[in-house]
Design a protein around this motif. Structure first.
Motif, mmCIF file in Angstrom:
data_model
loop_
_atom_site.group_PDB
_atom_site.id
_atom_site.type_symbol
_atom_site.label_atom_id
_atom_site.label_comp_id
_atom_site.label_asym_id
_atom_site.label_seq_id
_atom_site.Cartn_x
_atom_site.Cartn_y
_atom_site.Cartn_z
ATOM 1 N N THR A 143 0.828 -1.208 0.000
ATOM 2 C CA THR A 143 0.000 0.000 0.000
ATOM 3 C C THR A 143 0.860 1.255 0.000
ATOM 4 O OG1 THR A 143 -1.722 -1.174 1.235
ATOM 5 C CG2 THR A 143 -1.818 1.233 1.221
ATOM 6 N N ILE A 144 1.899 1.269 0.812
ATOM 7 C CA ILE A 144 2.790 2.438 0.865
ATOM 8 C C ILE A 144 3.518 2.623 -0.461
ATOM 9 C CG2 ILE A 144 4.849 3.394 1.968
ATOM 10 C CD1 ILE A 144 3.946 2.084 4.566
ATOM 11 N N GLN A 152 1.191 4.207 -2.918
ATOM 12 C CA GLN A 152 1.008 5.639 -2.653
ATOM 13 C C GLN A 152 2.219 6.450 -3.110
ATOM 14 O OE1 GLN A 152 0.076 6.032 1.505
ATOM 15 N NE2 GLN A 152 -2.050 5.435 1.254
ATOM 16 N N TYR A 188 -0.225 7.508 5.615
ATOM 17 C CA TYR A 188 -0.699 6.120 5.715
ATOM 18 C C TYR A 188 -0.861 5.720 7.177
ATOM 19 C CZ TYR A 188 -0.525 1.029 5.759
ATOM 20 O OH TYR A 188 -0.796 -0.306 6.005
#
Length: 368
Positions: free
Chosen positions: A62-63, A66, A142
């Motif tokens: 996810t990071i 992003q 996040y």
């Protein structure tokens, strides 16, 4: 008065016949404002980075997504071992590497603590610092999204507001500086060769027998360049708003007035150089080389004047571009009025009268 307008008309014909002069007067400012407006920026975008994901879990993915989705980073490589990081830096392929340890997601959710290593190329410390700040902000965003319930008993949240430039665009800072640099250099360079050209062409004797007063000759030579500079001001403002997307938040009438005043300062300085120089090459050298560095270094748009040593701060006060740069930022960016910039306006007006008076005095001496 008829003689004055005839002299102005003659100067217009001289400029119109010289295509190179017309290009420098009308074409060069447009080219410079576009090139410098896009090239001069302290923003860091699309920086090449590498990812070493030893975790390969949901949190790290996810990071990474992003980071890749932001305008600041572009993932160049997915590395598999730590030694590959140094090789990537040595090859000059990346500016930063991000390392996720094993069990990253598990440590984050069970221990409420996980580490991410940011390895940046600090050969350019400013870029390295900016990149690490961007990455830290994305990772912090996040963390705030997954931590809906504050774990710590006390938390301090800071709210940041960026006035006048919420998107932190570099053009908001550089466009006023480029406007000052273009108007000063072009106007000064063109008028710096007007009188000395008369001497080299052997037409100075005509001025000696002319019934016109020296002050009228000086003004007549400056009028055509002033009118052409007004066209430049309009084109520069249009390019700034519609191409570089820098809005005019204050009074456009006040901004145009201040720009014309700064143009008069530049023209007066050019005439002063022209009356003192012995050749066109000398006049061009003084107007370009001797004015370019002070304009760039001491006007404040490249380097903050406040951070300079005291002697340089004192010297910066005699640089006209410093005061015009402050005026444009106040009117164009901040939307302020004359009651805030009256001091800078008076300083520019005083510089114009000082340069023009010296130019007339030197011209009288040369005619004597």
């Amino acid at each position: 008065m008829k003689q004055f307008f005839s002299f102005v008309k003659k100067e217009f014909y001289h400029i119109w016949r010289d295509k190179r002069t017309m290009f420098i007067l009308l074409g060069m400012p447009v080219v410079q404002i576009v090139i410098f407006g896009f090239a001069l920026t302290n923003e860091v975008k699309n920086s090449q980075i590498a990812i070493l994901d030893n975790a390969k879990d949901e949190a790290s993915s996810t990071i990474i997504t992003q980071l890749d989705a932001s305008k600041y980073f572009e993932i160049r490589q997915n590395l598999h071992s730590y030694p590959e990081i140094e090789k990537a830096f040595e090859a000059g392929k990346i500016k930063m590497a991000i390392v996720f340890p094993q069990n990253f997601s598990e440590d984050l959710h069970h221990l409420n603590k996980a580490q991410i290593q940011l390895v940046a190329d600090a050969s350019d410390p400013n870029v390295a610092n900016i990149l690490t700040n961007y990455a830290t902000a994305i990772i912090g965003d996040y963390q705030r999204r997954i931590n809906t319930n504050n774990v710590l008993p006390y938390t301090i949240d800071t709210e940041t507001r960026m006035l006048y430039n919420p998107q932190l665009k570099g053009a908001y800072n550089f466009v006023p500086g480029v406007m000052a640099m273009v108007l000063l250099l072009v106007c000064t360079m063109m008028t710096a060769i007007t009188i000395v050209k008369e001497k080299e062409m052997g037409t100075m004797e005509i001025m000696l027998v002319s019934p016109m007063k020296p002050i009228m000759v000086i003004i007549a030579k400056a009028v055509p360049y002033l009118l052409l500079s007004i066209i430049n001001i309009a084109s520069i403002l249009l390019l700034s708003v519609y191409v570089l997307e820098v809005p005019i938040n204050g009074s456009i009438v006040l901004l145009v007035f201040e720009s014309i005043l700064f143009t008069l300062v530049s023209l007066s300085l050019g005439l002063l150089i022209s009356t003192g120089a012995e050749s066109q090459q000398t006049a061009m050298f003084i107007s370009l080389v001797a004015l370019f560095l002070p304009t760039v270094m001491l006007s404040g748009f490249m380097f903050p004047v406040e951070n300079m040593p005291l002697p340089l701060r004192i010297i910066s006060n005699i640089v006209p571009a410093k005061w015009y740069y402050s005026i444009v930022k106040s009117v164009m960016i901040k939307g302020l009025g004359l009651k805030v910039i009256w001091k800078e306006t008076l300083i520019l007006a005083g510089m114009m009268l000082f340069f023009l008076t010296l130019a007339i005095r030197k011209f009288k001496i040369r005619l004597a």
